[in-house]
Design a protein around this motif. Structure first.
Motif, PDB file in Angstrom:
ATOM      1  N   MET A  73       0.816  -1.209   0.000  1.00 39.21           N
ATOM      2  CA  MET A  73       0.000   0.000   0.000  1.00 39.21           C
ATOM      3  C   MET A  73       0.860   1.274   0.000  1.00 39.21           C
ATOM      4  SD  MET A  73      -2.855  -1.350  -0.239  1.00 39.21           S
ATOM      5  CE  MET A  73      -3.694  -2.912   0.076  1.00 39.21           C
ATOM      6  N   ALA A  74       2.184   1.107   0.140  1.00 44.38           N
ATOM      7  CA  ALA A  74       3.089   2.252   0.130  1.00 44.38           C
ATOM      8  C   ALA A  74       3.896   2.336  -1.165  1.00 44.38           C
ATOM      9  CB  ALA A  74       4.039   2.176   1.322  1.00 44.38           C
ATOM     10  N   ALA A  75       3.596   1.460  -2.119  1.00 46.87           N
ATOM     11  CA  ALA A  75       4.313   1.473  -3.394  1.00 46.87           C
ATOM     12  C   ALA A  75       3.959   2.715  -4.197  1.00 46.87           C
ATOM     13  CB  ALA A  75       3.972   0.213  -4.189  1.00 46.87           C
ATOM     14  N   ALA A  76       4.781   3.020  -5.206  1.00 46.95           N
ATOM     15  CA  ALA A  76       4.507   4.178  -6.057  1.00 46.95           C
ATOM     16  C   ALA A  76       3.125   4.068  -6.694  1.00 46.95           C
ATOM     17  CB  ALA A  76       5.587   4.290  -7.128  1.00 46.95           C
ATOM     18  N   THR A  77       2.796   2.862  -7.149  1.00 44.75           N
ATOM     19  CA  THR A  77       1.420   2.538  -7.558  1.00 44.75           C
ATOM     20  C   THR A  77       0.909   1.530  -6.546  1.00 44.75           C
ATOM     21  OG1 THR A  77       1.883   2.892  -9.915  1.00 44.75           O
ATOM     22  CG2 THR A  77      -0.053   1.563  -9.361  1.00 44.75           C
ATOM     23  N   PRO A  78       0.187   2.000  -5.527  1.00 43.88           N
ATOM     24  CA  PRO A  78      -0.229   1.082  -4.455  1.00 43.88           C
ATOM     25  C   PRO A  78      -1.244   0.062  -4.946  1.00 43.88           C
ATOM     26  CG  PRO A  78      -1.284   3.214  -4.187  1.00 43.88           C
ATOM     27  CD  PRO A  78      -0.287   3.372  -5.292  1.00 43.88           C
ATOM     28  N   LEU A  79      -1.206  -1.097  -4.315  1.00 38.77           N
ATOM     29  CA  LEU A  79      -2.139  -2.166  -4.645  1.00 38.77           C
ATOM     30  C   LEU A  79      -3.558  -1.763  -4.230  1.00 38.77           C
ATOM     31  CD1 LEU A  79      -2.391  -5.131  -5.657  1.00 38.77           C
ATOM     32  CD2 LEU A  79      -2.043  -5.843  -3.287  1.00 38.77           C
ATOM     33  N   HIS A  80      -4.551  -2.316  -4.932  1.00 39.91           N
ATOM     34  CA  HIS A  80      -5.932  -2.113  -4.503  1.00 39.91           C
ATOM     35  C   HIS A  80      -6.155  -2.734  -3.136  1.00 39.91           C
ATOM     36  CE1 HIS A  80      -7.061  -6.341  -5.094  1.00 39.91           C
ATOM     37  NE2 HIS A  80      -6.373  -6.307  -6.225  1.00 39.91           N
ATOM     38  N   ALA A  81      -7.097  -2.186  -2.380  1.00 41.00           N
ATOM     39  CA  ALA A  81      -7.509  -2.764  -1.107  1.00 41.00           C
ATOM     40  C   ALA A  81      -8.639  -3.756  -1.358  1.00 41.00           C
ATOM     41  CB  ALA A  81      -7.945  -1.662  -0.144  1.00 41.00           C
ATOM     42  N   SER A  82      -9.183  -4.327  -0.286  1.00 37.38           N
ATOM     43  CA  SER A  82     -10.198  -5.371  -0.422  1.00 37.38           C
ATOM     44  C   SER A  82     -11.362  -5.105   0.523  1.00 37.38           C
ATOM     45  CB  SER A  82      -9.582  -6.743  -0.116  1.00 37.38           C
ATOM     46  OG  SER A  82     -10.568  -7.762  -0.141  1.00 37.38           O
ATOM     47  N   TYR A  83     -12.535  -5.599   0.147  1.00 34.98           N
ATOM     48  CA  TYR A  83     -13.695  -5.557   1.038  1.00 34.98           C
ATOM     49  C   TYR A  83     -13.714  -6.752   1.984  1.00 34.98           C
ATOM     50  CZ  TYR A  83     -15.472  -2.252  -2.432  1.00 34.98           C
ATOM     51  OH  TYR A  83     -15.624  -1.194  -3.284  1.00 34.98           O
ATOM     52  N   GLU A  84     -12.851  -7.721   1.733  1.00 37.17           N
ATOM     53  CA  GLU A  84     -12.853  -8.959   2.504  1.00 37.17           C
ATOM     54  C   GLU A  84     -11.577  -9.087   3.320  1.00 37.17           C
ATOM     55  OE1 GLU A  84     -12.998 -10.432  -1.139  1.00 37.17           O
ATOM     56  OE2 GLU A  84     -15.148 -10.114  -1.388  1.00 37.17           O
ATOM     57  N   ASP A  96      -8.617  -0.936   6.798  1.00 34.84           N
ATOM     58  CA  ASP A  96      -7.320  -0.911   7.479  1.00 34.84           C
ATOM     59  C   ASP A  96      -6.451   0.246   6.995  1.00 34.84           C
ATOM     60  OD1 ASP A  96      -7.554  -2.963   9.246  1.00 34.84           O
ATOM     61  OD2 ASP A  96      -6.482  -4.438   8.050  1.00 34.84           O
ATOM     62  N   LEU A  97      -6.826   0.878   5.889  1.00 31.77           N
ATOM     63  CA  LEU A  97      -5.986   1.926   5.303  1.00 31.77           C
ATOM     64  C   LEU A  97      -6.237   3.250   5.999  1.00 31.77           C
ATOM     65  CD1 LEU A  97      -6.156   1.201   1.465  1.00 31.77           C
ATOM     66  CD2 LEU A  97      -4.789   0.115   3.247  1.00 31.77           C
ATOM     67  N   ASP A  98      -5.154   3.885   6.449  1.00 36.71           N
ATOM     68  CA  ASP A  98      -5.281   5.180   7.111  1.00 36.71           C
ATOM     69  C   ASP A  98      -5.374   6.290   6.072  1.00 36.71           C
ATOM     70  OD1 ASP A  98      -2.694   5.555   6.145  1.00 36.71           O
ATOM     71  OD2 ASP A  98      -1.734   5.321   8.104  1.00 36.71           O
ATOM     72  N   GLU A  99      -5.368   7.531   6.541  1.00 38.96           N
ATOM     73  CA  GLU A  99      -5.550   8.687   5.652  1.00 38.96           C
ATOM     74  C   GLU A  99      -4.423   8.782   4.633  1.00 38.96           C
ATOM     75  OE1 GLU A  99      -8.063  11.727   4.470  1.00 38.96           O
ATOM     76  OE2 GLU A  99      -8.344  10.463   6.235  1.00 38.96           O
ATOM     77  N   VAL A 100      -3.207   8.476   5.053  1.00 42.84           N
ATOM     78  CA  VAL A 100      -2.062   8.553   4.136  1.00 42.84           C
ATOM     79  C   VAL A 100      -2.183   7.508   3.033  1.00 42.84           C
ATOM     80  CG1 VAL A 100       0.435   8.300   3.939  1.00 42.84           C
ATOM     81  CG2 VAL A 100      -0.543   9.529   5.888  1.00 42.84           C
ATOM     82  N   ALA A 101      -2.518   6.276   3.417  1.00 41.68           N
ATOM     83  CA  ALA A 101      -2.656   5.210   2.414  1.00 41.68           C
ATOM     84  C   ALA A 101      -3.822   5.502   1.475  1.00 41.68           C
ATOM     85  CB  ALA A 101      -2.862   3.872   3.112  1.00 41.68           C
ATOM     86  N   PHE A 102      -4.909   6.029   2.014  1.00 41.27           N
ATOM     87  CA  PHE A 102      -6.037   6.424   1.156  1.00 41.27           C
ATOM     88  C   PHE A 102      -5.592   7.486   0.155  1.00 41.27           C
ATOM     89  CE2 PHE A 102      -9.465   9.648   0.647  1.00 41.27           C
ATOM     90  CZ  PHE A 102     -10.268   8.930  -0.221  1.00 41.27           C
ATOM     91  N   ILE A 165     -17.165  -6.293  12.184  1.00 46.09           N
ATOM     92  CA  ILE A 165     -15.819  -5.847  11.864  1.00 46.09           C
ATOM     93  C   ILE A 165     -15.273  -4.930  12.954  1.00 46.09           C
ATOM     94  CG2 ILE A 165     -14.518  -4.302  10.349  1.00 46.09           C
ATOM     95  CD1 ILE A 165     -15.803  -5.562   7.987  1.00 46.09           C
ATOM     96  N   ALA A 166     -16.109  -4.059  13.501  1.00 48.51           N
ATOM     97  CA  ALA A 166     -15.618  -3.063  14.445  1.00 48.51           C
ATOM     98  C   ALA A 166     -14.960  -3.687  15.666  1.00 48.51           C
ATOM     99  CB  ALA A 166     -16.758  -2.153  14.880  1.00 48.51           C
ATOM    100  N   ARG A 167     -15.392  -4.879  16.035  1.00 47.73           N
ATOM    101  CA  ARG A 167     -14.784  -5.525  17.195  1.00 47.73           C
ATOM    102  C   ARG A 167     -13.319  -5.854  16.930  1.00 47.73           C
ATOM    103  NH1 ARG A 167     -19.964  -7.972  17.695  1.00 47.73           N
ATOM    104  NH2 ARG A 167     -19.357  -9.747  16.407  1.00 47.73           N
ATOM    105  N   ARG A 168     -12.946  -5.979  15.673  1.00 46.45           N
ATOM    106  CA  ARG A 168     -11.571  -6.327  15.321  1.00 46.45           C
ATOM    107  C   ARG A 168     -10.834  -5.166  14.673  1.00 46.45           C
ATOM    108  NH1 ARG A 168     -11.834  -9.651  11.149  1.00 46.45           N
ATOM    109  NH2 ARG A 168     -14.023  -9.268  10.799  1.00 46.45           N
ATOM    110  N   ARG A 169     -11.556  -4.398  13.880  1.00 48.25           N
ATOM    111  CA  ARG A 169     -10.922  -3.346  13.094  1.00 48.25           C
ATOM    112  C   ARG A 169     -11.743  -2.068  13.239  1.00 48.25           C
ATOM    113  NH1 ARG A 169      -8.349  -6.201   8.878  1.00 48.25           N
ATOM    114  NH2 ARG A 169      -7.237  -7.914   9.863  1.00 48.25           N
ATOM    115  N   GLY A 170     -11.421  -1.227  14.175  1.00 48.14           N
ATOM    116  CA  GLY A 170     -12.265  -0.067  14.400  1.00 48.14           C
ATOM    117  C   GLY A 170     -11.662   1.266  14.045  1.00 48.14           C
TER     118      GLY A 170
END
Length: 479
Positions: A73-84, A96-102, A165-170
């Motif tokens: 996610m930090a590459a010059a062309t970052p990989l796509h994220a996932s819904y799963e 899981d992606l923060d503001e910088v990664a977004f 999800i929020a219980r694990r990734r909030g």
């Protein structure tokens, strides 16, 4: 048209078929899509979308970096994220992606759009809710925008909403929910594939009901049509898929790590030398597909002493799965007569269906279920559940059924449906015949493309009515 991910799964098939069906009509699609791998790989967009005007954003360097321990996610062309939320794969859960990664995601797609376009497009048609929306808003804020939901984003939002999800990734979930709601609300039209997804979109995205259109996916009725193969041809296919070119994979192993010998193909023949009924599953190894339950139901049927059958599992994008890996399920049960054919292309799916007798996928809340319609078009009756898209097109009228629907998460009911399908050859054949007729009449891609042509005319004002006060477009074909 925009497709954020590298090709895989049903939504990529929809984008491909829709672009082909639109070509030559009043609206000419130019597709922007993610891509990875060499030309021979199914995730390569230029190969997958061959024949389409395609501009591919190559994620290969990001994926390669991940294999060396770098953050994709930090590459010059970052990989796509996932819904799963998947194991041991480079594409992380989107929230899981923060503001910088977004920001990197948006910048990458903004550069790619700008480098390959001149004037603003007449219409922007984006598949899924993704960072592509932010890039489009920056470049073409006044272009009519259609967002095409395929259900997976709604599943993620629903899991956030109910706390799963929020219980694990909030940490970043709230920011992503607000973004996705904003993107949806800025869209001139939201396209959903089923009535159930329409309600989810209204509940989770807070969009104007008048802007939501329900348009079901189509089927390539030339590729998927009833065909009769000689017994020797069918056995030759099973040998190719399972022995000569094995692609099944076990946890921690690559394609071909599950292998079979010629002697294993004896399972496809009964004691009298006849063909044993084949039950086919095709799809990704995601939790809602309930593949583990299907394996358990098939095993219970075999243990009951009923007529023998074989379960062939095709699909499972290499390296990704949720819950117990299905190969581990087979090992846990000591199940026999279960074969893993691995990830295959669409033409192979048509041939797999030609060699099968029943299609079974007891998914819960399947967003639409194109593969069920493809099976029906091939004359292979499906077993599904009374949830999600399949209940809108699998007909259970006792006078003219086209498949079987069972209660969700009901192993005993799934076992009974398998038994009915396996033991009643004449009834199975008749259901398949009716299913094929129904799909050809109501779900061709030309019919679906015509709905999108009308939608494009609507959002551009060419239809003479851009007020969005039309009722929701009905899903073609109601069983």
């Amino acid at each position: 048209m925009g497709f954020y991910f590298s090709p895989r799964g049903g939504s990529a098939q929809v984008a491909r078929y829709l672009c082909r069906a639109l070509a030559g009509g009043p609206w000419q699609p130019v597709l922007f899509a993610g891509s990875s791998g060499f030309a021979a790989e199914g995730s390569n967009a230029r190969s997958f979308f061959a024949g389409i005007d395609i501009n591919a954003l190559d994620y290969s360097a990001a994926k390669s970096g991940w294999s060396r321990g770098l953050d994709p996610m930090a590459a010059a062309t970052p990989l796509h994220a996932s819904y799963e939320d998947k194991r041991a794969v480079p594409d992380r859960l989107m929230i899981d992606l923060d503001e910088v990664a977004f920001g990197r995601q948006v910048a990458s797609w903004t550069r790619h759009f700008a480098a390959h376009t001149g004037a603003a497009p007449s219409v922007v048609h984006l598949h899924h809710l993704t960072p592509m929306h932010e890039a489009v808003a920056a470049l073409w804020p006044h272009a009519p925008l259609i967002t095409h939901l395929h259900g997976t984003e709604l599943k993620m939002l629903a899991a956030i909403d109910d706390g799963t999800i929020a219980r694990r990734r909030g940490r970043f979930a709230g920011a992503w929910v607000k973004r996705m709601q904003r993107w949806a609300q800025a869209s001139d039209r939201i396209v959903v594939v089923s009535g159930q997804d329409r309600q989810l979109a209204l509940d989770l995205l807070d969009v104007d009901p008048k802007r939501v259109a329900t348009i079901g996916n189509g089927v390539d009725t030339e590729v998927f049509s009833p065909r009769t193969r000689a017994r020797v041809q069918t056995l030759a296919h099973w040998r190719r898929w399972l022995v000569d070119d094995p692609r099944g994979w076990r946890p921690g192993g690559g394609e071909g790590s599950i292998r079979y010998g010629i002697e294993d193909l004896a399972a496809f023949t009964d004691s009298a030398g006849g063909a044993v009924p084949v039950v086919l599953f095709a799809g990704r190894f995601l939790g809602f597909k309930r593949l583990q339950l299907l394996i358990e139901a098939h095993h219970a049927l075999q243990m009951s002493g009923a007529a023998p059958s074989v379960l062939v599992i095709a699909g499972g994008f290499p390296g990704e799965w949720e819950g117990e890996h299905p190969h581990d399920t087979v090992s846990r049960l000591g199940a026999t007569g279960v074969f893993f054919a691995g990830w295959r292309d669409h033409d192979d799916l048509a041939a797999l269906l030609d060699c099968s007798d029943v299609f079974a996928a007891p998914s819960v809340d399947e967003p639409f279920g194109l593969v069920y319609l493809e099976a029906m078009a091939a004359g292979v009756p499906p077993i599904a559940t009374t949830t999600g898209g399949p209940q809108s097109f699998i007909n259970l009228d006792p006078a003219a059924p086209t498949g079987w629907l069972v209660a969700p998460d009901d192993r005993a009911a799934t076992t009974r449906a398998l038994a009915a399908a396996i033991t009643d050859s004449a009834g199975r054949t008749e259901r398949g015949r009716r299913a094929a007729q129904f799909v050809r009449a109501t779900y061709s891609w030309s019919t679906v493309a015509a709905s999108f042509v009308a939608l494009y005319a609507d959002v551009t004002g060419e239809s003479g009515d851009a007020s969005f006060d039309q009722p929701d477009r009905p899903l073609s074909g109601v069983a």
